[in-house]
Design a protein around this motif. Sequence first.
Motif, PDB file in Angstrom:
ATOM      1  N   GLU A  35       3.522  -8.938 -11.880  1.00  0.00           N
ATOM      2  CA  GLU A  35       3.571  -9.077 -13.337  1.00  0.00           C
ATOM      3  C   GLU A  35       4.903  -9.722 -13.716  1.00  0.00           C
ATOM      4  OE1 GLU A  35       2.676  -5.569 -15.527  1.00  0.00           O
ATOM      5  OE2 GLU A  35       0.964  -5.024 -14.256  1.00  0.00           O
ATOM      6  N   GLU A  36       4.823 -10.847 -14.390  1.00  0.00           N
ATOM      7  CA  GLU A  36       6.010 -11.639 -14.686  1.00  0.00           C
ATOM      8  C   GLU A  36       7.017 -10.875 -15.527  1.00  0.00           C
ATOM      9  OE1 GLU A  36       7.135 -15.941 -16.780  1.00  0.00           O
ATOM     10  OE2 GLU A  36       5.065 -15.414 -16.315  1.00  0.00           O
ATOM     11  N   ASP A  37       6.546 -10.183 -16.559  1.00  0.00           N
ATOM     12  CA  ASP A  37       7.490  -9.469 -17.423  1.00  0.00           C
ATOM     13  C   ASP A  37       8.158  -8.309 -16.688  1.00  0.00           C
ATOM     14  OD1 ASP A  37       5.087  -8.082 -17.297  1.00  0.00           O
ATOM     15  OD2 ASP A  37       5.247  -7.284 -19.323  1.00  0.00           O
ATOM     16  N   ALA A  38       7.490  -7.756 -15.684  1.00  0.00           N
ATOM     17  CA  ALA A  38       8.081  -6.675 -14.900  1.00  0.00           C
ATOM     18  C   ALA A  38       9.251  -7.195 -14.068  1.00  0.00           C
ATOM     19  CB  ALA A  38       7.033  -6.030 -14.001  1.00  0.00           C
ATOM     20  N   TRP A  39       9.072  -8.374 -13.445  1.00  0.00           N
ATOM     21  CA  TRP A  39      10.171  -8.962 -12.678  1.00  0.00           C
ATOM     22  C   TRP A  39      11.344  -9.302 -13.591  1.00  0.00           C
ATOM     23  CZ3 TRP A  39      10.866  -8.331  -7.841  1.00  0.00           C
ATOM     24  CH2 TRP A  39       9.779  -8.266  -6.955  1.00  0.00           C
ATOM     25  N   ASP A  40      11.046  -9.807 -14.793  1.00  0.00           N
ATOM     26  CA  ASP A  40      12.114 -10.094 -15.753  1.00  0.00           C
ATOM     27  C   ASP A  40      12.877  -8.826 -16.104  1.00  0.00           C
ATOM     28  OD1 ASP A  40      11.495 -12.782 -15.844  1.00  0.00           O
ATOM     29  OD2 ASP A  40      10.241 -12.616 -17.639  1.00  0.00           O
ATOM     30  N   ALA A  41      12.146  -7.734 -16.336  1.00  0.00           N
ATOM     31  CA  ALA A  41      12.768  -6.458 -16.692  1.00  0.00           C
ATOM     32  C   ALA A  41      13.619  -5.921 -15.545  1.00  0.00           C
ATOM     33  CB  ALA A  41      11.690  -5.455 -17.085  1.00  0.00           C
ATOM     34  N   ALA A  99       0.818  -1.200   0.000  1.00  0.00           N
ATOM     35  CA  ALA A  99       0.000   0.000   0.000  1.00  0.00           C
ATOM     36  C   ALA A  99       0.854   1.254   0.000  1.00  0.00           C
ATOM     37  CB  ALA A  99      -0.900   0.014   1.246  1.00  0.00           C
ATOM     38  N   GLU A 100       2.167   1.092   0.307  1.00  0.00           N
ATOM     39  CA  GLU A 100       3.051   2.241   0.348  1.00  0.00           C
ATOM     40  C   GLU A 100       3.356   2.711  -1.064  1.00  0.00           C
ATOM     41  OE1 GLU A 100       4.043   3.732   2.934  1.00  0.00           O
ATOM     42  OE2 GLU A 100       3.379   2.347   4.489  1.00  0.00           O
ATOM     43  N   GLU A 101       3.426   4.012  -1.244  1.00  0.00           N
ATOM     44  CA  GLU A 101       3.741   4.569  -2.541  1.00  0.00           C
ATOM     45  C   GLU A 101       5.191   5.006  -2.571  1.00  0.00           C
ATOM     46  OE1 GLU A 101       1.213   7.745  -3.591  1.00  0.00           O
ATOM     47  OE2 GLU A 101      -0.529   6.477  -3.918  1.00  0.00           O
ATOM     48  N   VAL A 102       5.824   4.858  -3.748  1.00  0.00           N
ATOM     49  CA  VAL A 102       7.162   5.350  -3.957  1.00  0.00           C
ATOM     50  C   VAL A 102       7.051   6.754  -4.494  1.00  0.00           C
ATOM     51  CG1 VAL A 102       9.325   4.950  -5.176  1.00  0.00           C
ATOM     52  CG2 VAL A 102       7.932   3.004  -4.478  1.00  0.00           C
ATOM     53  N   SER A 103       7.963   7.619  -4.070  1.00  0.00           N
ATOM     54  CA  SER A 103       7.898   8.998  -4.532  1.00  0.00           C
ATOM     55  C   SER A 103       8.082   9.078  -6.037  1.00  0.00           C
ATOM     56  CB  SER A 103       8.985   9.813  -3.832  1.00  0.00           C
ATOM     57  OG  SER A 103      10.260   9.262  -4.110  1.00  0.00           O
ATOM     58  N   HIS A 104       7.592  10.179  -6.622  1.00  0.00           N
ATOM     59  CA  HIS A 104       7.657  10.416  -8.058  1.00  0.00           C
ATOM     60  C   HIS A 104       6.966   9.296  -8.838  1.00  0.00           C
ATOM     61  CE1 HIS A 104      10.550  13.597  -7.165  1.00  0.00           C
ATOM     62  NE2 HIS A 104      11.139  12.725  -6.371  1.00  0.00           N
ATOM     63  N   PRO A 105       5.665   9.151  -8.716  1.00  0.00           N
ATOM     64  CA  PRO A 105       4.950   8.029  -9.311  1.00  0.00           C
ATOM     65  C   PRO A 105       5.002   7.986 -10.829  1.00  0.00           C
ATOM     66  CG  PRO A 105       3.410   9.676  -8.468  1.00  0.00           C
ATOM     67  CD  PRO A 105       4.756  10.053  -7.971  1.00  0.00           C
ATOM     68  N   GLY A 106       5.336   9.131 -11.475  1.00  0.00           N
ATOM     69  CA  GLY A 106       5.381   9.115 -12.931  1.00  0.00           C
ATOM     70  C   GLY A 106       6.662   8.554 -13.491  1.00  0.00           C
ATOM     71  N   ASN A 107       7.631   8.319 -12.635  1.00  0.00           N
ATOM     72  CA  ASN A 107       8.921   7.819 -13.082  1.00  0.00           C
ATOM     73  C   ASN A 107       8.814   6.391 -13.604  1.00  0.00           C
ATOM     74  OD1 ASN A 107      11.660   6.304 -12.037  1.00  0.00           O
ATOM     75  ND2 ASN A 107      12.053   8.297 -12.928  1.00  0.00           N
ATOM     76  N   ALA A 108       9.586   6.098 -14.673  1.00  0.00           N
ATOM     77  CA  ALA A 108       9.516   4.761 -15.279  1.00  0.00           C
ATOM     78  C   ALA A 108       9.958   3.679 -14.302  1.00  0.00           C
ATOM     79  CB  ALA A 108      10.389   4.718 -16.537  1.00  0.00           C
ATOM     80  N   GLU A 109      10.959   3.985 -13.484  1.00  0.00           N
ATOM     81  CA  GLU A 109      11.416   3.008 -12.507  1.00  0.00           C
ATOM     82  C   GLU A 109      10.322   2.703 -11.493  1.00  0.00           C
ATOM     83  OE1 GLU A 109      14.139   3.930  -9.025  1.00  0.00           O
ATOM     84  OE2 GLU A 109      15.524   2.924 -10.393  1.00  0.00           O
ATOM     85  N   THR A 110       9.629   3.755 -11.049  1.00  0.00           N
ATOM     86  CA  THR A 110       8.539   3.577 -10.094  1.00  0.00           C
ATOM     87  C   THR A 110       7.441   2.715 -10.686  1.00  0.00           C
ATOM     88  OG1 THR A 110       8.985   5.738  -9.098  1.00  0.00           O
ATOM     89  CG2 THR A 110       6.813   4.785  -8.703  1.00  0.00           C
ATOM     90  N   GLU A 111       7.115   2.960 -11.933  1.00  0.00           N
ATOM     91  CA  GLU A 111       6.081   2.168 -12.601  1.00  0.00           C
ATOM     92  C   GLU A 111       6.495   0.704 -12.686  1.00  0.00           C
ATOM     93  OE1 GLU A 111       5.372   3.987 -16.348  1.00  0.00           O
ATOM     94  OE2 GLU A 111       4.545   5.837 -15.500  1.00  0.00           O
ATOM     95  N   LEU A 112       7.782   0.472 -12.970  1.00  0.00           N
ATOM     96  CA  LEU A 112       8.273  -0.907 -13.047  1.00  0.00           C
ATOM     97  C   LEU A 112       8.147  -1.594 -11.690  1.00  0.00           C
ATOM     98  CD1 LEU A 112       9.677  -3.185 -14.613  1.00  0.00           C
ATOM     99  CD2 LEU A 112      11.876  -2.113 -14.031  1.00  0.00           C
ATOM    100  N   ILE A 113       8.512  -0.883 -10.629  1.00  0.00           N
ATOM    101  CA  ILE A 113       8.429  -1.450  -9.285  1.00  0.00           C
ATOM    102  C   ILE A 113       6.976  -1.749  -8.905  1.00  0.00           C
ATOM    103  CG2 ILE A 113       8.803  -0.957  -6.829  1.00  0.00           C
ATOM    104  CD1 ILE A 113      11.279   0.659  -7.742  1.00  0.00           C
ATOM    105  N   GLU A 114       6.095  -0.840  -9.247  1.00  0.00           N
ATOM    106  CA  GLU A 114       4.683  -1.061  -8.943  1.00  0.00           C
ATOM    107  C   GLU A 114       4.139  -2.271  -9.698  1.00  0.00           C
ATOM    108  OE1 GLU A 114       2.886   0.264  -6.630  1.00  0.00           O
ATOM    109  OE2 GLU A 114       4.596   1.496  -6.036  1.00  0.00           O
ATOM    110  N   ARG A 115       4.587  -2.460 -10.915  1.00  0.00           N
ATOM    111  CA  ARG A 115       4.158  -3.633 -11.679  1.00  0.00           C
ATOM    112  C   ARG A 115       4.692  -4.915 -11.048  1.00  0.00           C
ATOM    113  NH1 ARG A 115       6.487  -3.021 -17.168  1.00  0.00           N
ATOM    114  NH2 ARG A 115       5.504  -5.061 -17.467  1.00  0.00           N
ATOM    115  N   CYS A 116       5.908  -4.846 -10.485  1.00  0.00           N
ATOM    116  CA  CYS A 116       6.451  -6.013  -9.766  1.00  0.00           C
ATOM    117  C   CYS A 116       5.594  -6.319  -8.551  1.00  0.00           C
ATOM    118  CB  CYS A 116       7.891  -5.740  -9.346  1.00  0.00           C
ATOM    119  SG  CYS A 116       9.085  -5.716 -10.701  1.00  0.00           S
ATOM    120  N   ARG A 117       5.125  -5.281  -7.881  1.00  0.00           N
ATOM    121  CA  ARG A 117       4.269  -5.485  -6.713  1.00  0.00           C
ATOM    122  C   ARG A 117       2.933  -6.107  -7.110  1.00  0.00           C
ATOM    123  NH1 ARG A 117       6.015   0.269  -4.015  1.00  0.00           N
ATOM    124  NH2 ARG A 117       7.553  -0.573  -2.571  1.00  0.00           N
ATOM    125  N   LEU A 118       2.572  -5.940  -8.348  1.00  0.00           N
ATOM    126  CA  LEU A 118       1.361  -6.561  -8.864  1.00  0.00           C
ATOM    127  C   LEU A 118       1.631  -7.966  -9.401  1.00  0.00           C
ATOM    128  CD1 LEU A 118      -0.158  -3.481 -10.732  1.00  0.00           C
ATOM    129  CD2 LEU A 118      -1.100  -4.582  -8.693  1.00  0.00           C
TER     130      LEU A 118
END
Length: 227
Positions: free
Chosen positions: A40-46, A19-38
């Motif tokens: 998403e297999e391809d996100a973990w691979d990336a 439930a915790e948010e990472v700062s700067h939510p528009g950042n590509a790295e943040t989006e990748l991390i959020e997808r890992c939290r969901l």
Amino acid sequence: MADQRESFESERMSAHQSAEEVSHPGNAETELIERCRLSEEDAWDALFDKYYAAVARFVFQLSTDFSHEDTEEICQETFLSVVRNLESFHGKSSFQTWLFRIATNKAMDFRQKMHAAKRGGNAIHLSLHATGKDGESPVDPPSPRLAPDALLQNAETCHLVRRSLDRLDESCREIIELRYYGDLSYAEIAAELRLNPKTVSSRLSKCLDRLGIIAKEVFPPEHLFPV
């Protein structure tokens, strides 16, 4: 690598969205991390593909007595820990810095186990009465590593550098690790830390000056190095 992938994937499915948010939510790295939290297999691979080489370089430079096999094992443990503990990353530092912290802890754990094994039953035992070919006395068993006298000074230097870095404030330690352990360019550091490249150059210079001052306190005089 295949075994690492299998272990990494087996843990991936158990990661939960935080439930915790990472700062700067528009950042590509943040989006990748959020997808890992969901999960998403391809996100973990990336994530694995993006950071594995940097972590391996970082670990390999932590101690000169780490072999490539040791480094791979430490990297595997590092990424498994990331999968299990991703929810604890809150964006207070860059993700790569957080990753390096985990790698440092895993490397220290590995070294303790390695030293314990050397003190235990992993030594090679030879009979004093054994003979080699043609009745000659046996030579010393070959070692897969460099001789201890060749490694001792470098290993001690790595340890002292680490001690010096740990006495820096977080911002200085972060920028030096990204530059010299992560092998990032000034532009890449600027993007990682959201700084102007000129600011990166200025901050890095000041932080290296501070590191030099600390090193004079940590290193014995004969081992001081120019910064």
